[in-house]
Design a protein around this motif. Structure first.
Motif, PDB file in Angstrom:
ATOM      1  N   SER A 170       0.835  -1.195   0.000  1.00  0.00           N
ATOM      2  CA  SER A 170       0.000   0.000   0.000  1.00  0.00           C
ATOM      3  C   SER A 170       0.872   1.249   0.000  1.00  0.00           C
ATOM      4  N   GLU A 201       0.150   5.242   1.208  1.00  0.00           N
ATOM      5  CA  GLU A 201      -0.881   5.969   1.938  1.00  0.00           C
ATOM      6  C   GLU A 201      -0.322   7.206   2.626  1.00  0.00           C
ATOM      7  N   CYS A 218      -2.908  -3.422   6.790  1.00  0.00           N
ATOM      8  CA  CYS A 218      -1.703  -3.737   6.008  1.00  0.00           C
ATOM      9  C   CYS A 218      -1.469  -5.242   5.950  1.00  0.00           C
ATOM     10  N   ASN A 240      -3.994  -6.744   3.553  1.00  0.00           N
ATOM     11  CA  ASN A 240      -3.622  -6.440   2.175  1.00  0.00           C
ATOM     12  C   ASN A 240      -2.410  -7.261   1.723  1.00  0.00           C
ATOM     13  N   PRO A 250      -0.844  -2.814  -5.403  1.00  0.00           N
ATOM     14  CA  PRO A 250      -0.909  -2.116  -4.122  1.00  0.00           C
ATOM     15  C   PRO A 250      -2.213  -1.363  -3.939  1.00  0.00           C
ATOM     16  N   VAL A 251      -2.579  -1.143  -2.696  1.00  0.00           N
ATOM     17  CA  VAL A 251      -3.785  -0.410  -2.341  1.00  0.00           C
ATOM     18  C   VAL A 251      -3.405   1.057  -2.185  1.00  0.00           C
ATOM     19  N   PHE A 252      -4.242   1.949  -2.737  1.00  0.00           N
ATOM     20  CA  PHE A 252      -4.011   3.379  -2.594  1.00  0.00           C
ATOM     21  C   PHE A 252      -5.335   4.102  -2.735  1.00  0.00           C
TER      22      PHE A 252
END
Length: 157
Positions: A82, A84, A141, A144, A152-154
């Motif tokens: 991620s 962030e 986290c 994920n 990735p997460v965003f």
């Protein structure tokens, strides 16, 4: 937890004003279904291994350094989990910071976890199905990092 020299030098110029920093954190997994956690010396809470990038340092390289410095575990970075922007926060001395955090999934390759610096009170592997009380962000986290998707997460808004 020692403050990096570059931050001390910046603080001489900007005082306690908001400082934008690049943070790195790692979900370090082993082959037994466990995650590496540290019990922080500053607040006594369990958390993922995390740190601050030095100027010019590559994020994955910096995270591998932080993991080894804090836990004596050698790890390799597998993927970005991620990206962030965290909320602004303040330290007891009045310093204001805001972190852009890059969280990576990592795999342990050598070493036994131990307290390896003054930033932690305890370091150990925790079974994924029996984690201690963790900050919500650390739990997210971990979730994920365990997801099968490589992206990735965003935030998009």
């Amino acid at each position: 937890m020692p403050t990096p020299k570059f931050i001390l030098e910046l603080r001489q110029k900007i005082g306690n004003d908001l400082l934008w920093l690049t943070g790195i954190s790692g979900v370090v997994l082993n082959g037994r279904g466990e995650v590496l956690l540290v019990r922080r010396a500053d607040n006594g809470r369990w958390s993922l291994v995390a740190g601050i990038l030095e100027p010019g340092e590559q994020p994955a390289v910096g995270l591998v350094r932080e993991i080894q410095e804090e836990t004596a575990v050698e790890a390799v970075v597998e993927r970005l989990v991620s990206l962030e922007s965290l909320p602004p926060s303040s330290y007891p001395n009045g310093d204001q910071v805001q972190f852009l955090d890059l969280c990576f999934r990592c795999r342990a390759v050598a070493g036994e976890p131990r307290v390896n610096d003054d930033e932690s009170l305890d370091v150990r592997w925790w079974p994924l199905n029996n984690l201690p009380d963790l900050p919500d962000r650390d739990r997210i986290c971990i979730e994920n990092a365990l997801s099968p998707g490589p992206a990735p997460v965003f935030a998009t808004s």
